[in-house]
Structure formats: structure tokens, C-alpha cells
Design a protein around this motif. Structure first.
Motif, PDB file in Angstrom:
ATOM      1  N   SER A 198       0.854  -1.186   0.000  1.00 44.48           N
ATOM      2  CA  SER A 198       0.000   0.000   0.000  1.00 44.48           C
ATOM      3  C   SER A 198       0.892   1.240   0.000  1.00 44.48           C
ATOM      4  CB  SER A 198      -0.893  -0.033   1.241  1.00 44.48           C
ATOM      5  OG  SER A 198      -1.048   1.234   1.792  1.00 44.48           O
ATOM      6  N   GLY A 235       0.089   3.581   2.925  1.00 41.54           N
ATOM      7  CA  GLY A 235       0.653   3.048   4.169  1.00 41.54           C
ATOM      8  C   GLY A 235       2.154   3.229   4.201  1.00 41.54           C
ATOM      9  N   THR A 262       2.988   6.806   4.853  1.00 46.17           N
ATOM     10  CA  THR A 262       2.713   7.179   6.250  1.00 46.17           C
ATOM     11  C   THR A 262       3.801   6.645   7.180  1.00 46.17           C
ATOM     12  OG1 THR A 262       0.352   7.094   5.769  1.00 46.17           O
ATOM     13  CG2 THR A 262       0.966   7.043   8.086  1.00 46.17           C
ATOM     14  N   ILE A 263       4.236   5.404   6.937  1.00 44.10           N
ATOM     15  CA  ILE A 263       5.294   4.830   7.771  1.00 44.10           C
ATOM     16  C   ILE A 263       6.614   5.572   7.548  1.00 44.10           C
ATOM     17  CG2 ILE A 263       6.683   2.738   8.184  1.00 44.10           C
ATOM     18  CD1 ILE A 263       3.889   2.459   9.321  1.00 44.10           C
ATOM     19  N   GLN A 276       2.967  -4.124  17.368  1.00 40.93           N
ATOM     20  CA  GLN A 276       1.634  -4.744  17.368  1.00 40.93           C
ATOM     21  C   GLN A 276       0.564  -3.755  16.905  1.00 40.93           C
ATOM     22  OE1 GLN A 276       0.819  -6.386  21.217  1.00 40.93           O
ATOM     23  NE2 GLN A 276       2.669  -7.635  21.199  1.00 40.93           N
ATOM     24  N   THR A 277       0.678  -2.519  17.378  1.00 39.61           N
ATOM     25  CA  THR A 277      -0.329  -1.520  17.021  1.00 39.61           C
ATOM     26  C   THR A 277      -0.243  -1.187  15.533  1.00 39.61           C
ATOM     27  OG1 THR A 277       0.326  -0.600  19.138  1.00 39.61           O
ATOM     28  CG2 THR A 277      -1.401   0.552  17.974  1.00 39.61           C
ATOM     29  N   LEU A 278       0.983  -1.099  15.011  1.00 39.63           N
ATOM     30  CA  LEU A 278       1.139  -0.800  13.578  1.00 39.63           C
ATOM     31  C   LEU A 278       0.652  -1.958  12.722  1.00 39.63           C
ATOM     32  CD1 LEU A 278       4.674   0.836  13.081  1.00 39.63           C
ATOM     33  CD2 LEU A 278       2.451   1.952  13.179  1.00 39.63           C
ATOM     34  N   ALA A 279       1.069  -3.183  13.106  1.00 35.30           N
ATOM     35  CA  ALA A 279       0.781  -4.348  12.256  1.00 35.30           C
ATOM     36  C   ALA A 279      -0.690  -4.743  12.292  1.00 35.30           C
ATOM     37  CB  ALA A 279       1.657  -5.518  12.673  1.00 35.30           C
ATOM     38  N   SER A 280      -1.431  -4.251  13.277  1.00 38.96           N
ATOM     39  CA  SER A 280      -2.867  -4.577  13.317  1.00 38.96           C
ATOM     40  C   SER A 280      -3.681  -3.627  12.431  1.00 38.96           C
ATOM     41  CB  SER A 280      -3.387  -4.530  14.759  1.00 38.96           C
ATOM     42  OG  SER A 280      -3.268  -3.224  15.276  1.00 38.96           O
ATOM     43  N   LYS A 281      -3.006  -2.641  11.863  1.00 40.10           N
ATOM     44  CA  LYS A 281      -3.701  -1.698  10.979  1.00 40.10           C
ATOM     45  C   LYS A 281      -3.855  -2.301   9.566  1.00 40.10           C
ATOM     46  CE  LYS A 281      -4.224   1.587  13.965  1.00 40.10           C
ATOM     47  NZ  LYS A 281      -4.018   0.732  15.133  1.00 40.10           N
ATOM     48  N   PRO A 282      -4.799  -1.775   8.771  1.00 43.20           N
ATOM     49  CA  PRO A 282      -5.034  -2.394   7.459  1.00 43.20           C
ATOM     50  C   PRO A 282      -4.007  -2.005   6.404  1.00 43.20           C
ATOM     51  CG  PRO A 282      -6.570  -0.604   7.827  1.00 43.20           C
ATOM     52  CD  PRO A 282      -5.778  -0.715   9.082  1.00 43.20           C
ATOM     53  N   ILE A 283      -2.747  -2.214   6.717  1.00 42.05           N
ATOM     54  CA  ILE A 283      -1.695  -2.020   5.707  1.00 42.05           C
ATOM     55  C   ILE A 283      -0.877  -3.306   5.663  1.00 42.05           C
ATOM     56  CG2 ILE A 283      -1.499   0.483   5.914  1.00 42.05           C
ATOM     57  CD1 ILE A 283       0.997  -0.038   7.691  1.00 42.05           C
ATOM     58  N   PRO A 284      -0.314  -3.638   4.507  1.00 35.32           N
ATOM     59  CA  PRO A 284       0.509  -4.845   4.458  1.00 35.32           C
ATOM     60  C   PRO A 284       1.774  -4.655   5.303  1.00 35.32           C
ATOM     61  CG  PRO A 284       0.221  -3.887   2.266  1.00 35.32           C
ATOM     62  CD  PRO A 284      -0.372  -2.935   3.240  1.00 35.32           C
ATOM     63  N   ARG A 285       2.261  -5.733   5.842  1.00 36.85           N
ATOM     64  CA  ARG A 285       3.483  -5.616   6.645  1.00 36.85           C
ATOM     65  C   ARG A 285       4.660  -5.150   5.804  1.00 36.85           C
ATOM     66  NH1 ARG A 285       4.013 -10.462  11.071  1.00 36.85           N
ATOM     67  NH2 ARG A 285       1.979 -10.254  12.028  1.00 36.85           N
TER      68      ARG A 285
END
Lengths: 305, 280
Positions: free
Chosen positions: B2, B5, B8-9, B99-108
Motif C-alpha cells: 500500500s 501506508g 505514512t510509515i 503490534q499496534t502498527l501491524a494490526s492496521k489495514p496495511i501490508p506488513r
């Protein structure tokens, strides 16, 4: 949403030789506030992580919001407050909420509106431009809670949401959970604090060593009264008659126990027994607390975590 | 992947890095080094011995001074490429921030690549600023114009990119300290391999030394890129007469540059693939 929001069947997670979660079979309906209880190390957080796609299960099946575990379409509708609420503490609270809103794909106007609404709702407006590194534990937890709600999720996982909060903070969280229920949001609450669970949840399951050992409907079971009678006769006919006043009627020697939804049945039970010519030596009622249910469900072999 | 995403990261990582003391320390340290270099050049250039030297020797000395400055810059870039991002994955995984980042709807993959992009941009800015500092101070103080600066900077940046990708791959498998140790060991092995090759070729005309150097460079191509950068910067005569840390006797081929590019791509791909499946 009234259908199943979470469905699991035989979900299992094993780390080496250690089984963290075993045969987890659950069905959580839309709009339900669901409590997930268990002592430390019971597998609660591991279960939540599996449902969020943060760790892969070793076995079993599960669907969350109709999607397979970890699918992005489902994650877009999920909010999550992790147990240790560690966040990017170089950000201010406002930046932090904007970041997580952007990761959810919120557009500018909605992002700003939600950020300001939630800062107000979790009582952090005054500290909105302070960095999270300067926050107390309770403030961090409230910021984390706001982060979980930024995209107006259908399902919220709250892992120990009140562990760092003072009584006022706990009331705030309790009210928030009630508001979420009213909005139809499903809440999955992981907690040790039984009072909080009792005050907010519709249903709870008790987890012990990775397995579900008990499921309770708080409205029907925990809120119910346990009535205990000591009478001179407890034959099948008497027990049958008592079933018209409550459920789970059992005789243990000359003691008879039953569960009733209200204590208003007690005088009626007394009148009925007298009318049947049965002598009453004792008649008592009490509510069994969630803590008692918990301890009974967990058993004596569990050591403190 | 994404793009939203990822952006943003990357933005988060840049903001976070800009507020960390280690970034301030890296830039302050770099600036101090360039300043010390400029002051030293000013005094060295003013000496009669240098001013009155024959034109060829004078130019050779200014060239050596420039390469000495760029050698320090290269070392700073290597240190920055390891130390700035060393905890960006491992630290956030260990602390639970991830954990908080990876639970968001963006691919790892967006998390890894967004962070990588941000650190690469920082390193590119850092490398360019440091190289410009050295080259411009030489130009302004002595009038010496260093040729092929852009090509050499690109090679130094590629070296930093390889290290960055190694740090990212290590960050998915290892803890922060172990990852830092491995990354520096990776550089140290390349450094030793480079010197074995240089000394072996000069002192013993040893083909084996060249083989050993090439094998080590294939395993860890960072020092080879620096030697290639020196080769680009120095006049041909210099590599014939001097063996210093600022000269390249045995020059890595252009194929080594492509090998390094492929190496970085493979390393960051390993980081992405492994992070996609990692328990968080």
C-alpha cells in the motif's frame, strides 16, 4: 451487526512443546461485549494476537468479520488496544491519533474530526500537543484507547484496558464500552479485573491453560440468586415442585439448592413448602460473584501467575 | 503493497528520527568532522612547503587530503547506516510498539519498506551533506576541484544501502544489540578482506590474495564499493605510487557494483518476506 463477528473452531497455538491455546472454539455475536478471562499465562493475549493476525495459529480455523485471520479487509474494521500500550512516544497525542487514522486510510476531514472527538472523549484535549513520552501510564492507556477507536471500528479488542487507570479512568473506560455497545460495536475484553468485566460484559468465558473451562452469561447466571434450603424432605416430587421457582435444582442430603433470577421467589418458595407440609429449617439466598465463578472454574490446581 | 501506508510509515520514521538524540548526534558529529577538516586544510594549505611544491606534487597532496576527508566521511556514513536504524524493527518488535502498527489495514511489507525508504533518504542526505562539506571546503580554501564527486557519492551511498538492508534483514531475526554487532562484523570482514587484497597485490603480487579479497567482497561487498569510489576519485597515477587507506591498488570491477545492488535487493527482500510471517 447481529451475526457472528468472531467464529473459531479448534484454534490452537503451540510454541515448541508449550501449548498456549488449545481447541479454542468461540462464537461472538455482533454488538456483544465479550469478556475473556483467565489467570496469567492462560493464553488470552495469544488468542487475541491470533484473531488479529499478529501470530499464526498452529491449528484450527477462525474467521473475524467474515474474513480469514489477518486479512486487511477485516483489519480495516477492527480497533486494538494492546496489553502493554507501548507506542511511538516521540509523537504528541494528536500526531499519534492522526498517524493511526492515516494508517486506517481516513481522509483529512474525517481524520481531523475523529482526532478531536476522541481527544475530548478520553479527556486528553489539554495534553493533545504533549509528547507521549511525558504521559503517565493512565494517559498513555487512554491515548491507546482513542487510537483503537479512531476509525469507528465494528470490533474492538481491548487487552487489559484499565490496568493502568485510576478509578476515574476506569469509569471513563466503562462508559466508553457502554457507548460502544449502544452503537452496536462488538467489544472483546481481555481483563483480570473481574469487577470491570462484571460491570460491562454480556458474556464471559474462562480460559485455563489454553482451554475454555467455563462460559457464563452474566445476565442469566452471575446476576442470578443461589437459593439454599434445608428441609425435612427432598424427594423427587418436592424437587419437581421447586423447579417451578428456579433452575438447576439439586438435592445434596437434606440441603436443596436452586438458581433463581430474582429473590422475590423466596417468600413464594416458603409458602409452597409450608402448603406441602414440609418443614423448613433454613432458607437463604445469595448472589455468586464473578470472582467465585472464576475461582470455581479455574480450580484449586492453578497457582498465582 | 500500500503506497499510502508506505508513505505514512516513511513519514513517521522521518519524524521519529528527527526527534531522536542519536540523529542529532550523527549530524552534529558529521558537521564537527567537516569543520575540523576545513580548519586543518586551511592551516596545511597555508604552509610554505605545500605552496612551493611542484605543481604535480601540490595537486597530489591536495588530492590525498581530499581523500582523507572523504575516508572519514565514509566511516561516518557506515556508522550512521548501522546505528541509526539498528533498533527500528527489532526494538519495536521487542517493545510491542509493532503490534499496534501491524494490526492496521496495511501490508506488513509497507512497514518494512516505509522505514527502509525513510532511513535511505536520511542516509542519502547525510552522505551528500558530508561529501559536499569536504569537497566544497577544499575548493573554497585551496581551489582544488575534486572530479567525479557524484559517481563516488553514489558508490558511498550504495555502500550505506547495502549496510542498511543488512541491518533491516538482521532486525527481523535478531535483537537490537546482536543485530548491531552482526552489522559491524559484516563491515569489519569486508574491511579486512579489502586490506588483504590490497597488501597481497602490492607486496607479493599474490593472485591468492586477490581471490580471497574477491570472495570476501562477494560475501560482504561494502568495502569494495569504497575502493571503487576511491578509484573513481583519484587520478590514475596515484594508485601506482601510494598504498594508503585512501588509495585503491586492486580495483573492484563494475560487476561488483551490480552484485552489491543485487545484494541489497535480496537482503531487503528477505527482511520483507520474513517480517510478513513473523510472530509479533
Amino acid at each position: 451487526m447481529q451475526g457472528a463477528v468472531i467464529q473459531t473452531s479448534g484454534l490452537r497455538k503451540q510454541f515448541g512443546q508449550t501449548v498456549a491455546v488449545d481447541d479454542l472454539t468461540l462464537e461472538i455475536r455482533g454488538g456483544e461485549v465479550f469478556g475473556f478471562l483467565g489467570p496469567n499465562g492462560a493464553g488470552k493475549t495469544t488468542s487475541v494476537k491470533m484473531l488479529l493476525g499478529l501470530i499464526a495459529p498452529t491449528g484450527g480455523e477462525a474467521r473475524v468479520l467474515g474474513a480469514r485471520l489477518g486479512e486487511r479487509s477485516a483489519r480495516a474494521r477492527i480497533g486494538f488496544l494492546p496489553e502493554h500500550f507501548r507506542f511511538h512516544d516521540c509523537l504528541t497525542a494528536r500526531e499519534f491519533l492522526r498517524l493511526h487514522g492515516r494508517l486506517h486510510g481516513l481522509r483529512r476531514e474525517r481524520l481531523e474530526r475523529r482526532t478531536e472527538e476522541l481527544l475530548e472523549r478520553v479527556d486528553l484535549r489539554d495534553a493533545a500537543d504533549r509528547r507521549l513520552s511525558t504521559f503517565s501510564k493512565g494517559m498513555l492507556q487512554r491515548a491507546g484507547l482513542a487510537q483503537a477507536l479512531i476509525a469507528e471500528p465494528l470490533l474492538v479488542f481491548l487487552d487489559e484496558p484499565t490496568s493502568g487507570l485510576d478509578p476515574l479512568g476506569r469509569v471513563l473506560v466503562r462508559d466508553l464500552i457502554r457507548e460502544l455497545r449502544e452503537q452496536g460495536t462488538t467489544v472483546f475484553l481481555n481483563s483480570h479485573l473481574l469487577g470491570e468485566v462484571e460491570a460491562t460484559c454480556d458474556r464471559v468465558v474462562l480460559l485455563k491453560q489454553g482451554r475454555i473451562v467455563r462460559e457464563l452469561l452474566l445476565q442469566d447466571q452471575v446476576a442470578a440468586f443461589q437459593i439454599e434450603l434445608r428441609i425435612d424432605r427432598s424427594d423427587a416430587q418436592v424437587l419437581e415442585g421447586l423447579r417451578s421457582f428456579g433452575e438447576e435444582v439439586r438435592a445434596i442430603g437434606e440441603v436443596v439448592r436452586l438458581r433463581a433470577s430474582s429473590d422475590e421467589v423466596i417468600p413464594e418458595i416458603a409458602r409452597w413448602l409450608v402448603s406441602q407440609g414440609i418443614a423448613i429449617y433454613a432458607l437463604a439466598s445469595r448472589r455468586k460473584s464473578l470472582e467465585e465463578w472464576f475461582l470455581e472454574g479455574i480450580g484449586d490446581d492453578q497457582r498465582p501467575g | 503493497m500500500s503506497l499510502g501506508g508506505l508513505a505514512t510509515i516513511a513519514r513517521l520514521t522521518l519524524l521519529e528520527a528527527s526527534r531522536r538524540r542519536i540523529t542529532l548526534a550523527a549530524f552534529s558529529g558529521g558537521f564537527a568532522c567537516v569543520l575540523i577538516f576545513a580548519v586543518s586544510v586551511y592551516f596545511i594549505a597555508g604552509t610554505a612547503q605545500l605552496r612551493e611544491a611542484p605543481a604535480v606534487l601540490h595537486r597530489l597532496q591536495l588530492q590525498t587530503l581530499t581523500l582523507a576527508g572523504l575516508y572519514v566521511v565514509n566511516f561516518l556514513v557506515v556508522a550512521a547506516a548501522v546505528l541509526l536504524p539498528v533498533d527500528t524493527l527489532s526494538g519495536e518488535i521487542a517493545s510491542g510498539v509493532m503490534q499496534t502498527l501491524a494490526s492496521k489495514p496495511i501490508p506488513r511489507s509497507s512497514i518494512v519498506l516505509g522505514k527502509f525508504l525513510a532511513y535511505w533518504m536520511m542516509l542519502a542526505g547525510y552522505t551528500a551533506a558530508m561529501v559536499l562539506g569536504v569537497v566544497l571546503s577544499m575548493r573554497l580554501i585551496t581551489g582544488f576541484a575534486q572530479a567525479h564527486v557524484l559517481a563516488a557519492t553514489a558508490l558511498m551511498l550504495l555502500q550505506a544501502t547495502v549496510l542498511l538492508s543488512i541491518v533491516f534483514a538482521g532486525g527481523v531475526f535478531l535483537g537490537t544489540v546482536a543485530n548491531g554487532v552482526v552489522a559491524f562484523a559484516f563491515y569489519a570482514v569486508a574491511f579486512i578482506g579489502g586490506w588483504i587484497e590490497q597488501i597481497g597485490v602490492v607486496a607479493a603480487r599474490s593472485v591468492n590474495a586477490r581471490y580471497i579479497g574477491t570472495v570476501i567482497s562477494l560475501a560482504s561487498p561494502v568495502d569494495a564499493l569504497w575502493r571503487r569510489a576511491i578509484h573513481v576519485l583519484e587520478p590514475p597515477v596515484m594508485s601506482q605510487v601510494l598504498l594508503t587507506p585512501f588509495s585503491a591498488i586492486s580495483v573492484p570491477t563494475a560487476a561488483m557494483v551490480w552484485w552489491a545492488v543485487a545484494y541489497a535487493i535480496v537482503a531487503i527482500s528477505i527482511a520483507v518476506v520474513r517480517f510478513e510471517r513473523r510472530a509479533l
